[in-house]
Scaffold this motif. Structure first.
Motif, PDB file in Angstrom:
ATOM      1  N   VAL A   1       3.971  31.278  60.098  1.00 40.41           N
ATOM      2  CA  VAL A   1       3.258  30.935  61.437  1.00 40.41           C
ATOM      3  C   VAL A   1       2.151  29.934  61.244  1.00 40.41           C
ATOM      4  O   VAL A   1       1.867  29.136  62.094  1.00 40.41           O
ATOM      5  CB  VAL A   1       2.677  32.285  61.740  1.00 40.41           C
ATOM      6  CG1 VAL A   1       3.392  33.507  61.874  1.00 40.41           C
ATOM      7  CG2 VAL A   1       1.700  32.969  60.732  1.00 40.41           C
ATOM      8  N   GLY A   2       1.656  29.933  59.994  1.00 41.96           N
ATOM      9  CA  GLY A   2       0.928  28.674  59.727  1.00 41.96           C
ATOM     10  C   GLY A   2       1.316  27.296  59.805  1.00 41.96           C
ATOM     11  O   GLY A   2       0.948  26.361  60.473  1.00 41.96           O
ATOM     12  N   THR A   3       2.549  27.059  59.334  1.00 46.64           N
ATOM     13  CA  THR A   3       3.344  25.884  59.361  1.00 46.64           C
ATOM     14  C   THR A   3       3.449  25.508  60.967  1.00 46.64           C
ATOM     15  O   THR A   3       3.516  24.354  61.478  1.00 46.64           O
ATOM     16  CB  THR A   3       4.665  26.286  58.571  1.00 46.64           C
ATOM     17  OG1 THR A   3       4.285  26.289  57.422  1.00 46.64           O
ATOM     18  CG2 THR A   3       5.377  24.906  58.698  1.00 46.64           C
TER      19      THR A   3
ATOM     20  N   LEU B   1      10.442  26.057  72.628  1.00 45.05           N
ATOM     21  CA  LEU B   1      11.195  25.502  71.563  1.00 45.05           C
ATOM     22  C   LEU B   1      10.934  25.924  70.096  1.00 45.05           C
ATOM     23  O   LEU B   1      11.720  26.316  69.166  1.00 45.05           O
ATOM     24  CB  LEU B   1      11.337  24.076  71.925  1.00 45.05           C
ATOM     25  CG  LEU B   1      12.434  23.390  70.996  1.00 45.05           C
ATOM     26  CD1 LEU B   1      13.744  23.893  70.860  1.00 45.05           C
ATOM     27  CD2 LEU B   1      12.371  22.027  71.208  1.00 45.05           C
ATOM     28  N   ALA B   2       9.447  25.765  69.792  1.00 46.31           N
ATOM     29  CA  ALA B   2       8.944  26.056  68.527  1.00 46.31           C
ATOM     30  C   ALA B   2       8.951  27.399  68.207  1.00 46.31           C
ATOM     31  O   ALA B   2       9.577  27.828  67.035  1.00 46.31           O
ATOM     32  CB  ALA B   2       7.521  25.767  68.366  1.00 46.31           C
ATOM     33  N   ARG B   3       9.024  28.353  69.081  1.00 44.10           N
ATOM     34  CA  ARG B   3       8.980  29.810  68.747  1.00 44.10           C
ATOM     35  C   ARG B   3      10.395  29.978  68.370  1.00 44.10           C
ATOM     36  O   ARG B   3      10.825  30.849  67.369  1.00 44.10           O
ATOM     37  CB  ARG B   3       8.646  30.575  69.929  1.00 44.10           C
ATOM     38  CG  ARG B   3       8.560  32.153  69.962  1.00 44.10           C
ATOM     39  CD  ARG B   3       8.291  32.972  71.105  1.00 44.10           C
ATOM     40  NE  ARG B   3       9.112  32.705  72.086  1.00 44.10           N
ATOM     41  CZ  ARG B   3       9.989  33.391  72.294  1.00 44.10           C
ATOM     42  NH1 ARG B   3      10.320  34.382  71.419  1.00 44.10           N
ATOM     43  NH2 ARG B   3      10.957  33.098  73.364  1.00 44.10           N
ATOM     44  N   GLU B   4      11.619  29.338  69.423  1.00 45.42           N
ATOM     45  CA  GLU B   4      13.128  29.817  69.014  1.00 45.42           C
ATOM     46  C   GLU B   4      13.401  29.167  67.676  1.00 45.42           C
ATOM     47  O   GLU B   4      14.365  29.724  67.012  1.00 45.42           O
ATOM     48  CB  GLU B   4      13.798  29.281  70.073  1.00 45.42           C
ATOM     49  CG  GLU B   4      13.534  30.068  71.459  1.00 45.42           C
ATOM     50  CD  GLU B   4      14.190  29.444  72.460  1.00 45.42           C
ATOM     51  OE1 GLU B   4      14.877  28.364  72.418  1.00 45.42           O
ATOM     52  OE2 GLU B   4      14.042  29.945  73.981  1.00 45.42           O
ATOM     53  N   VAL B   5      12.942  28.044  67.336  1.00 45.88           N
ATOM     54  CA  VAL B   5      13.477  27.289  66.235  1.00 45.88           C
ATOM     55  C   VAL B   5      12.880  28.098  64.924  1.00 45.88           C
ATOM     56  O   VAL B   5      13.612  28.214  63.881  1.00 45.88           O
ATOM     57  CB  VAL B   5      13.201  25.948  66.178  1.00 45.88           C
ATOM     58  CG1 VAL B   5      13.248  25.487  64.873  1.00 45.88           C
ATOM     59  CG2 VAL B   5      13.819  25.217  67.376  1.00 45.88           C
ATOM     60  N   SER B   6      11.763  28.277  64.856  1.00 44.53           N
ATOM     61  CA  SER B   6      11.132  28.971  63.765  1.00 44.53           C
ATOM     62  C   SER B   6      11.352  30.478  63.646  1.00 44.53           C
ATOM     63  O   SER B   6      10.783  30.914  62.449  1.00 44.53           O
ATOM     64  CB  SER B   6       9.440  28.620  63.777  1.00 44.53           C
ATOM     65  OG  SER B   6       8.848  29.303  64.753  1.00 44.53           O
ATOM     66  N   GLY B   7      11.664  31.052  64.655  1.00 47.53           N
ATOM     67  CA  GLY B   7      11.624  32.561  64.785  1.00 47.53           C
ATOM     68  C   GLY B   7      10.421  33.379  64.565  1.00 47.53           C
ATOM     69  O   GLY B   7      10.624  34.524  64.429  1.00 47.53           O
ATOM     70  N   VAL B   8       9.408  32.744  65.185  1.00 46.98           N
ATOM     71  CA  VAL B   8       8.113  33.651  65.228  1.00 46.98           C
ATOM     72  C   VAL B   8       8.291  34.336  66.569  1.00 46.98           C
ATOM     73  O   VAL B   8       9.276  34.049  67.205  1.00 46.98           O
ATOM     74  CB  VAL B   8       7.085  32.574  65.324  1.00 46.98           C
ATOM     75  CG1 VAL B   8       6.707  32.155  63.841  1.00 46.98           C
ATOM     76  CG2 VAL B   8       6.929  31.685  66.211  1.00 46.98           C
ATOM     77  N   ASP B   9       7.136  35.269  66.847  1.00 46.17           N
ATOM     78  CA  ASP B   9       7.419  36.057  68.074  1.00 46.17           C
ATOM     79  C   ASP B   9       6.545  35.326  69.190  1.00 46.17           C
ATOM     80  O   ASP B   9       6.957  35.660  70.481  1.00 46.17           O
ATOM     81  CB  ASP B   9       6.904  37.360  68.047  1.00 46.17           C
ATOM     82  CG  ASP B   9       7.782  38.102  66.953  1.00 46.17           C
ATOM     83  OD1 ASP B   9       8.910  38.353  67.397  1.00 46.17           O
ATOM     84  OD2 ASP B   9       7.463  38.740  65.856  1.00 46.17           O
ATOM     85  N   TYR B  10       5.751  34.575  69.127  1.00 40.86           N
ATOM     86  CA  TYR B  10       5.029  33.862  69.933  1.00 40.86           C
ATOM     87  C   TYR B  10       4.092  32.722  69.480  1.00 40.86           C
ATOM     88  O   TYR B  10       3.799  32.670  68.188  1.00 40.86           O
ATOM     89  CB  TYR B  10       3.788  35.038  70.604  1.00 40.86           C
ATOM     90  CG  TYR B  10       2.701  35.155  70.076  1.00 40.86           C
ATOM     91  CD1 TYR B  10       1.521  34.371  70.103  1.00 40.86           C
ATOM     92  CD2 TYR B  10       2.754  36.361  69.391  1.00 40.86           C
ATOM     93  CE1 TYR B  10       0.555  34.711  69.530  1.00 40.86           C
ATOM     94  CE2 TYR B  10       1.572  36.608  68.463  1.00 40.86           C
ATOM     95  CZ  TYR B  10       0.067  35.791  68.507  1.00 40.86           C
ATOM     96  OH  TYR B  10      -0.710  36.099  67.956  1.00 40.86           O
ATOM     97  N   VAL B  11       4.051  31.792  70.368  1.00 39.88           N
ATOM     98  CA  VAL B  11       3.185  30.553  70.311  1.00 39.88           C
ATOM     99  C   VAL B  11       2.302  30.417  71.466  1.00 39.88           C
ATOM    100  O   VAL B  11       2.882  30.153  72.569  1.00 39.88           O
ATOM    101  CB  VAL B  11       4.059  29.093  70.066  1.00 39.88           C
ATOM    102  CG1 VAL B  11       3.127  28.071  69.709  1.00 39.88           C
ATOM    103  CG2 VAL B  11       4.925  29.405  68.733  1.00 39.88           C
ATOM    104  N   VAL B  12       1.081  30.499  71.288  1.00 40.92           N
ATOM    105  CA  VAL B  12       0.229  30.553  72.415  1.00 40.92           C
ATOM    106  C   VAL B  12      -0.791  29.309  72.215  1.00 40.92           C
ATOM    107  O   VAL B  12      -1.692  29.375  71.251  1.00 40.92           O
ATOM    108  CB  VAL B  12      -0.623  31.669  72.794  1.00 40.92           C
ATOM    109  CG1 VAL B  12      -1.615  31.794  73.894  1.00 40.92           C
ATOM    110  CG2 VAL B  12       0.340  32.881  72.979  1.00 40.92           C
ATOM    111  N   VAL B  13      -0.753  28.409  73.196  1.00 44.38           N
ATOM    112  CA  VAL B  13      -1.505  27.455  73.292  1.00 44.38           C
ATOM    113  C   VAL B  13      -2.802  27.499  74.056  1.00 44.38           C
ATOM    114  O   VAL B  13      -2.548  27.856  75.465  1.00 44.38           O
ATOM    115  CB  VAL B  13      -1.163  26.019  73.590  1.00 44.38           C
ATOM    116  CG1 VAL B  13      -2.182  24.795  73.402  1.00 44.38           C
ATOM    117  CG2 VAL B  13      -0.045  25.604  72.388  1.00 44.38           C
TER     118      VAL B  13
END
Length: 525
Positions: free
Chosen positions: A53-55, A85-97
């Motif tokens: 998640v840090g990356t 797109l970043a969430r789907e590629v990396s497999g994390v559950d959420y990316v919130v800006v």
């Protein structure tokens, strides 16, 4: 009637206790290893999650399109697809800006876009970062929150996370993967521990732990209370016990426990028979060595053998002295009978007036006298010579002490000289046989003791000259059967005194033994 339980025998209870203890130890070790593995794996999975998640947060927060769109009217429309797109590629559950107004510009749930964030981002707007577990709209997550900068200015924040349930699921899959190995190790360890216990019991011949103290006490009491030497040799041929008396009798200067028995004992005792007893010479000690094979358990398994050593040195010396005294007594008895017969003959001559015949008979029986040991002043030496002269006479052997024999004033025979002389004379008389001759020369003068014993027997062939001093070989015949140990003892005494003994041919036709060694100070006193 209520049946009563029959208690297990103590031996069986103890076996079960030992087996149970071994199983508990194995299971405890396996469980400890499993717990340690789980702790390590849990930390590793969390570290990997935080690193991922840090990356993602770093890459999305530094994306030029995200930086350019932040704090604009089209921010959500531009940033949301990038975060998805970043969430789907990396497999994390959420990316919130999040913008500076604390409004979400991206979220896995489109309905949450445009709404305020549910967690505190104030520290990130001050330039700090956060890594940890927090609960949000999706539930508890492992998340990283960081500021987004443009030209050194904070223009927003970003939060990337993975559901804690997914991290736990990943850990559970790892546990399920190595669980069979843990169970297999526990089962294998249990079987091996039971097999090892069974093997150890066989090695100790079924002795129970509670019997060990009693056995040790009995062994120590037996080994150090008896006056005999005791040596134990195990099935593998190594010495397992050796008491102090055995070390003394064998002249051992260091512990031999654990060493190979053949390397230690064969040079001292020779090859021992399977069972039985025999007499050996160790140094100058005459020992009786008894061997008894040991068996153990109901199966009578081979447990090695035990050697018992008894010191017969003093007894052998007493027996030799007794044999000499007995020979002297027999000779005196025979002489008494012979003198009685001669007196009867003289009485007969005198009773009929045949004085001339009586005188001739007296002259004939007086004859030339043998030179005997009584002419030497040392009482011990005179006793040995007198006893052997009587034995020689009894066996029909002519015994003569050389006229050149000398015992100087102040000199005398010690125990070593008497032992050597007695053994050499005994061998010479037996070798000479009926009608043979034995001559002895003794000289004790100055710092030298000299002996020479000659006989008219068959002699010693040159090729046997060295071998006759070997334990179990006799100079009286050339067979290989074991005999006495007299000559071996003679050689060892002379070597200890720093002297020499030589075997050669005698002018009498048989063997000649010549020995010399430095006389001890005050010898004979």
């Amino acid at each position: 009637m209520r049946p009563t339980a029959t208690p297990l025998p103590r031996r069986r209870r103890l076996r079960l206790q030992l087996a149970g203890l071994q199983v508990v130890i194995v299971l405890a070790v396996v469980l400890a290893v499993a717990v340690a593995v789980m702790v390590v794996e849990d930390q590793r999975v969390q570290d990997q999650a935080y690193a991922r998640v840090g990356t993602v947060a770093s890459h999305v927060g530094n994306e030029p399109a995200v930086i350019a769109a932040l704090n604009t009217e089209d921010a959500a429309r531009v940033i949301a697809p990038i975060a998805q797109l970043a969430r789907e590629v990396s497999g994390v559950d959420y990316v919130v800006v999040v913008g500076l107004d604390n409004i979400r510009l991206s979220h896995p749930d489109p309905e949450q876009i445009g709404r305020p964030v549910s967690t505190d981002h104030s520290l990130m707007r001050q330039g700090e970062s956060f890594s940890g577990i927090e609960s949000g709209t999706l539930g508890p997550t492992l998340r990283v929150k960081a500021p987004i900068r443009a030209d050194g200015q904070i223009i927003g924040t970003i939060s990337v996370g993975i559901l804690q349930s997914e991290v736990r699921a990943q850990l559970n899959s790892i546990v399920v993967g190595f669980a069979p190995w843990i169970l297999g190790a526990a089962g294998l360890g249990t079987l091996l521990s039971l097999s090892a216990a069974r093997a150890i019991r066989r090695r100790i011949f079924g002795v129970e732990p509670d019997e060990v103290p009693g056995l040790l006490q009995s062994q120590n009491a037996l080994l150090y209370a008896v006056s005999d030497g005791v040596l134990g040799v195990g099935p593998a041929g190594r010495i397992t016990l050796c008491n102090g008396e055995a070390e003394t009798l064998l002249g051992l200067r260091e512990s031999v426990v654990g060493r190979i028995a053949e390397e230690v004992l064969d040079p001292l005792l020779g090859a021992m028979p399977e069972e039985g007893a025999r007499q050996v010479l160790v140094g100058e000690r005459v020992l009786v060595v008894s061997r008894r094979n040991a068996v153990a358990g109901a199966a009578r398994a081979d447990a090695g053998y035990t050697l018992t050593l008894r010191d017969r040195t003093a007894l052998e010396a007493s027996l030799r002295e007794l044999a000499g005294q007995r020979g002297l007594a027999d000779a005196l008895r025979a002489q008494t009978h012979e003198f009685a017969n001669r007196l009867h003959v003289l009485s007969g001559y005198l009773s009929v007036g045949a004085h001339q015949k009586a005188q001739e008979y007296i002259t004939r029986i007086a004859g030339p006298q043998e030179r005997t040991a009584v002419e030497l002043p040392d009482p011990g030496l005179a006793g040995v010579l007198s006893a052997n002269a009587a034995v020689a006479r009894e066996h029909g052997v002519s015994f003569e002490v050389s006229a050149q024999s000398l015992v100087a004033a102040g000199a005398g025979a010690d125990g070593d000289l008497l032992t050597v002389l007695g053994n050499l004379l005994s061998n010479a008389i037996e070798a000479a046989g009926d009608g043979g001759r034995v001559e002895v020369f003794v000289r004790l003068a100055g710092q030298q003791a000299e002996l020479r014993v000659e006989d008219s027997g068959p002699g010693v062939p040159p090729e046997q000259a060295e071998r006759i001093f070997t334990r179990g070989v006799s100079a009286k015949d050339q067979s290989t059967q074991p005999h006495g140990i007299g000559l071996a003892l003679v050689q060892r005494i002379i070597q200890r005194r720093g002297g020499t003994i030589e075997v050669g041919d005698s002018a009498l036709g048989g063997a000649q033994f010549a020995a010399r060694w430095p006389a001890a100070t005050g010898q004979g006193n």
